[in-house]
Write a protein that holds these residues in place. Structure first.
Motif, PDB file in Angstrom:
ATOM      1  N   UNK A   7     -12.919  -2.592  10.938  1.00 31.58           N
ATOM      2  CA  UNK A   7     -11.618  -2.320  10.892  1.00 31.58           C
ATOM      3  C   UNK A   7     -11.100  -1.000  11.054  1.00 31.58           C
ATOM      4  N   UNK A   8     -10.118  -0.574  11.826  1.00 34.78           N
ATOM      5  CA  UNK A   8      -9.358   0.485  11.521  1.00 34.78           C
ATOM      6  C   UNK A   8      -8.787   0.702  10.401  1.00 34.78           C
ATOM      7  N   UNK A   9      -8.283  -0.150   9.819  1.00 37.83           N
ATOM      8  CA  UNK A   9      -7.794  -0.037   8.333  1.00 37.83           C
ATOM      9  C   UNK A   9      -8.593  -0.736   7.355  1.00 37.83           C
ATOM     10  N   UNK A  10      -9.422  -0.272   6.863  1.00 42.21           N
ATOM     11  CA  UNK A  10     -10.458  -0.894   6.154  1.00 42.21           C
ATOM     12  C   UNK A  10     -10.040  -1.137   4.619  1.00 42.21           C
ATOM     13  N   UNK A  11      -9.222  -0.178   4.202  1.00 37.38           N
ATOM     14  CA  UNK A  11      -8.964  -0.047   2.668  1.00 37.38           C
ATOM     15  C   UNK A  11      -7.876  -1.181   2.303  1.00 37.38           C
ATOM     16  N   UNK A  12      -7.750  -1.613   0.922  1.00 37.78           N
ATOM     17  CA  UNK A  12      -6.823  -2.385   0.450  1.00 37.78           C
ATOM     18  C   UNK A  12      -6.071  -1.556  -0.711  1.00 37.78           C
ATOM     19  N   UNK A  13      -4.819  -1.244  -0.573  1.00 36.84           N
ATOM     20  CA  UNK A  13      -3.965  -0.403  -1.391  1.00 36.84           C
ATOM     21  C   UNK A  13      -2.857  -0.958  -1.719  1.00 36.84           C
ATOM     22  N   UNK A  14      -2.390  -0.308  -2.922  1.00 40.48           N
ATOM     23  CA  UNK A  14      -1.005  -0.546  -3.500  1.00 40.48           C
ATOM     24  C   UNK A  14      -0.189   0.659  -3.501  1.00 40.48           C
ATOM     25  N   UNK A  15       0.873   0.867  -2.861  1.00 40.22           N
ATOM     26  CA  UNK A  15       1.791   2.097  -2.687  1.00 40.22           C
ATOM     27  C   UNK A  15       2.544   2.003  -4.157  1.00 40.22           C
ATOM     28  N   UNK A  16       3.321   3.241  -4.248  1.00 41.36           N
ATOM     29  CA  UNK A  16       3.972   3.479  -5.389  1.00 41.36           C
ATOM     30  C   UNK A  16       5.130   2.549  -5.438  1.00 41.36           C
TER      31      UNK A  16
END
Length: 69
Positions: A7-16
């Motif tokens: 997928x083009x958005x492969x990361x799982x992240x939390x933003x500040x």
């Protein structure tokens, strides 16, 4: 043998100050990311334990069109 496209958005992240986990991709060489729901920021972590973002869930995560040999 061809590997499966990712997928083009492969990361799982939390933003500040975020309360959800987003699907994201790096902007250039990082550390900033763009999220599938069109937010931008520097992630504070992977967002483990947070609910998944409704905006990211409602958008399909496109598959990269780059060839993987």
């Amino acid at each position: 043998m061809r590997s499966l496209p990712e997928p083009r958005y492969p990361l799982l992240v939390a933003l500040p100050d975020g309360r959800v986990q987003h699907a994201a991709r790096l902007v250039g060489d990082g550390p900033a990311v763009n999220t599938l729901c069109r937010k931008r920021g520097t992630p504070t972590g992977d967002g483990d334990g947070l609910p998944y973002c409704a905006g990211c869930r409602n958008r399909p995560n496109p598959i990269s069109q780059q060839s993987h040999l």
